[in-house]
Design an enzyme around this catalytic site. Sequence first.
Site, PDB file in Angstrom:
ATOM      1  N   GLN A  71       2.173   3.267   4.548  1.00  0.00           N
ATOM      2  CA  GLN A  71       2.043   2.962   3.074  1.00  0.00           C
ATOM      3  C   GLN A  71       2.920   3.844   2.492  1.00  0.00           C
ATOM      4  O   GLN A  71       3.833   3.317   1.222  1.00  0.00           O
ATOM      5  CB  GLN A  71       0.524   3.080   2.433  1.00  0.00           C
ATOM      6  CG  GLN A  71       0.451   2.291   1.437  1.00  0.00           C
ATOM      7  CD  GLN A  71       0.719   0.620   1.423  1.00  0.00           C
ATOM      8  OE1 GLN A  71       0.174   0.247   2.442  1.00  0.00           O
ATOM      9  NE2 GLN A  71       1.007   0.133   0.390  1.00  0.00           N
ATOM     10  N   SER A  73      -3.844   1.838  -1.231  1.00  0.00           N
ATOM     11  CA  SER A  73      -3.913   0.430  -0.388  1.00  0.00           C
ATOM     12  C   SER A  73      -5.135   0.157   0.465  1.00  0.00           C
ATOM     13  O   SER A  73      -5.466   0.816   1.204  1.00  0.00           O
ATOM     14  CB  SER A  73      -2.785   0.338   0.577  1.00  0.00           C
ATOM     15  OG  SER A  73      -2.719  -0.992   1.065  1.00  0.00           O
ATOM     16  N   HIS A 129      -5.279  -1.844   2.468  1.00  0.00           N
ATOM     17  CA  HIS A 129      -4.782  -2.028   3.835  1.00  0.00           C
ATOM     18  C   HIS A 129      -5.233  -0.833   4.759  1.00  0.00           C
ATOM     19  O   HIS A 129      -5.414  -0.945   6.162  1.00  0.00           O
ATOM     20  CB  HIS A 129      -3.294  -2.484   4.103  1.00  0.00           C
ATOM     21  CG  HIS A 129      -3.043  -3.708   3.724  1.00  0.00           C
ATOM     22  ND1 HIS A 129      -3.287  -4.683   4.464  1.00  0.00           N
ATOM     23  CD2 HIS A 129      -2.416  -4.434   2.385  1.00  0.00           C
ATOM     24  CE1 HIS A 129      -2.646  -5.810   3.979  1.00  0.00           C
ATOM     25  NE2 HIS A 129      -2.343  -5.845   2.743  1.00  0.00           N
ATOM     26  N   GLU A 135      -2.171 -12.538  -5.643  1.00  0.00           N
ATOM     27  CA  GLU A 135      -1.873 -12.436  -4.336  1.00  0.00           C
ATOM     28  C   GLU A 135      -2.641 -13.306  -3.497  1.00  0.00           C
ATOM     29  O   GLU A 135      -3.642 -13.296  -2.695  1.00  0.00           O
ATOM     30  CB  GLU A 135      -1.919 -11.316  -3.361  1.00  0.00           C
ATOM     31  CG  GLU A 135      -0.938 -10.168  -4.082  1.00  0.00           C
ATOM     32  CD  GLU A 135      -0.863  -8.789  -3.119  1.00  0.00           C
ATOM     33  OE1 GLU A 135      -1.665  -8.772  -2.152  1.00  0.00           O
ATOM     34  OE2 GLU A 135       0.122  -7.959  -3.575  1.00  0.00           O
TER      35      GLU A 135
END
Length: 242
Positions: free
Chosen positions: A115, A150, A152, A205
């Site tokens: 990231q 993030s 993620h 998104e």
Amino acid sequence: TLFRSVIGEESETSEPVSEPAPVEYEYEIDIAPYLKYICPDDADEYALLVNYDHRLTGEYIPGDLKETDWTRKDRDKIKLRENCVMALDAFLKEAALNGVTDVSVTSGYRSYSYQKWLFAYYVEQHQSKFATREECEEYVMTFSCREGCSEHQTGLALDMHNLPAADEAFADTASYAWLSANAHRFGFILRFPKGKEDITGISYEPWHYRFVGREAATIIYENNLTLEEYVEIYYPSSADWN
Ligand code: ZN
């Protein structure tokens, strides 16, 4: 019957309270083998909020990462946490039965160091448009997170769409219409919805989904909440996290 304790003047009594009607879910696929993943017992763990104000350290690496077969064919198998992999499998199998056959996963678990690399890469890509590095970083932060910010990194977030690269145009597709209307039945939420940018800090998104478990996903979907708002209501002490 659910009983609510009522503290009386001298003794404790109980009176029945009607339970809210459970949400009825129906699936075309055989959902039985997937239910324990879609509705995890340890629901709190899947409500993990990660954003600019709630960061993960570089040490945060989920212990149960598994590959997903729904990875786009042109890249290495993407990893997600086990519950997320299994719930996604159910979600996309059900999607296929409903005509959504063109969507694949383009991003899932990302490590802290990746990231960090990715953010720096975007800053470099856009630097020429800005006078200073700070201005450019501020711009990049509207669509990419700094390391630790993030979700993620949680292994519970993924990007999926049917375009060469993630683009807002995905929101105009029939596939998106079905996915966004059914994600909560499989424990997923659209994490960065339109009109909530001031709360999430991230632009719309339509491709980014987050696994939170079915109960939380249903509450979030039906009340048009973001994960930030949900956590504030259900986990108010999380405001102290860092
Ligand atoms: Zn994403």
